[in-house]
Scaffold this active site. Structure first.
Site, short mmCIF file in Angstrom:
data_model
loop_
_atom_site.label_atom_id
_atom_site.label_comp_id
_atom_site.label_asym_id
_atom_site.label_seq_id
_atom_site.Cartn_x
_atom_site.Cartn_y
_atom_site.Cartn_z
N LYS A 138 -3.73 3.65 -2.64
CA LYS A 138 -4.96 4.40 -2.86
C LYS A 138 -4.80 5.80 -2.31
CE LYS A 138 -7.99 0.35 -2.31
NZ LYS A 138 -6.98 -0.62 -1.84
N MET A 174 -8.51 9.05 8.80
CA MET A 174 -9.02 9.54 7.51
C MET A 174 -10.11 10.60 7.70
SD MET A 174 -9.23 5.73 5.81
CE MET A 174 -10.08 5.09 7.27
N ASP A 221 0.82 -1.21 0.00
CA ASP A 221 0.00 0.00 0.00
C ASP A 221 0.85 1.26 0.00
OD1 ASP A 221 -2.37 -1.37 -0.06
OD2 ASP A 221 -2.78 -1.19 2.09
#
Length: 256
Positions: free
Chosen positions: A56, A169, A34
């Site tokens: 991502k 997030m 990631d």
């Protein structure tokens, strides 16, 4: 038949990786990694290992989750040892559960290798204990993304029933988070902190209160990836901060 390891790479500092996670990197034929892992860890991969980037961004996915699942299944069926290397812990907002389900459906062997999650580590590197006998007997890991019809009930319970909130997030949703927590009873004066790229050389921490933290974040150009910590434990930072930060450095979107 191969095998898949769903591995937590930790929060950013490469020395925080576990011995088992390191072994999984060293023995893998294929590593799917990631964006938020420290790239130094990939230097431990064996010669000839396939390194596949699956990173991502908030509004852009290099590889969709369904595609990642298919890759894991495909390589394992080819007899490969596959390490899925994920930032933090694979089961804490890492979609590790979804990937494990895909492996179960295909009768493929796998192991989960826990990692140090940012909700604990970033706070610790900022000098903030997420629990403390005098200030916090409970902590909740929360995603800042809005999702589902029960959103109001979720924030209501978090505002009243939890001492410390560790929000992942959540920078883009910070005004909404402020609004809901205050609406449902959390004091506007509750200490709050945002920790950008926690545990790394570019870590930057900004503190304020629940009422001011969005303004504080905007003024200091705080961006993702960042952890938001809300609770009385934030007040311990002034006494316990130990990790040297360059407060003049501008937050970056890609440091590792």
């Amino acid at each position: 038949m191969g095998k898949v390891y769903l591995v937590g790479a930790g929060p950013g500092d490469p020395e925080l990786i576990t011995l088992k996670a390191l072994r999984c990197i060293q023995e893998a034929d294929v590593i799917l990694y990631d964006r938020l892992i420290n790239k130094e860890l990939l230097k431990h991969a064996k010669e000839g290992a396939d390194l596949i980037y699956c990173g991502k961004l908030p509004d852009y996915h290099t590889m969709k989750q369904e595609t990642i699942n298919r890759f894991l299944v495909r390589y394992a069926k080819k007899g490969k040892v596959v390490t899925r290397l994920k930032g933090g812990d694979p089961f804490v907002f890492g979609r590790g559960g979804e990937e494990a389900e895909a492996l179960v459906k295909n009768n493929l062997p796998f192991e989960i290798v826990p990692g140090v999650t940012s909700g604990i580590a970033a706070a610790a590197y900022a000098g903030i204990p997420v629990t403390h006998r005098d200030a916090s007997a409970s902590v909740a890991f929360v995603t800042g993304h809005k999702k589902g019809e029960d959103e109001e009930e979720r924030w209501k319970s978090l505002a009243k029933g939890i001492d410390t909130l560790a929000i992942y997030m959540g920078v883009s949703q910070l005004p909404y988070i402020q609004e809901k927590l205050i609406q449902y009873g959390k004091s506007p004066d509750t200490p709050a902190a945002i920790i950008h790229w926690g545990t790394t050389a570019v870590q930057k921490t900004v503190t304020g209160t629940l009422e001011t933290i969005h303004e504080d974040a905007m003024r200091n150009e705080m961006k993702n990836p960042s952890m938001i910590i809300i609770g009385e434990v934030v007040k311990y930072r002034e006494q316990l901060k130990w990790f040297k930060e360059d407060l003049k450095a501008s937050p970056v979107s890609e440091a590792l």
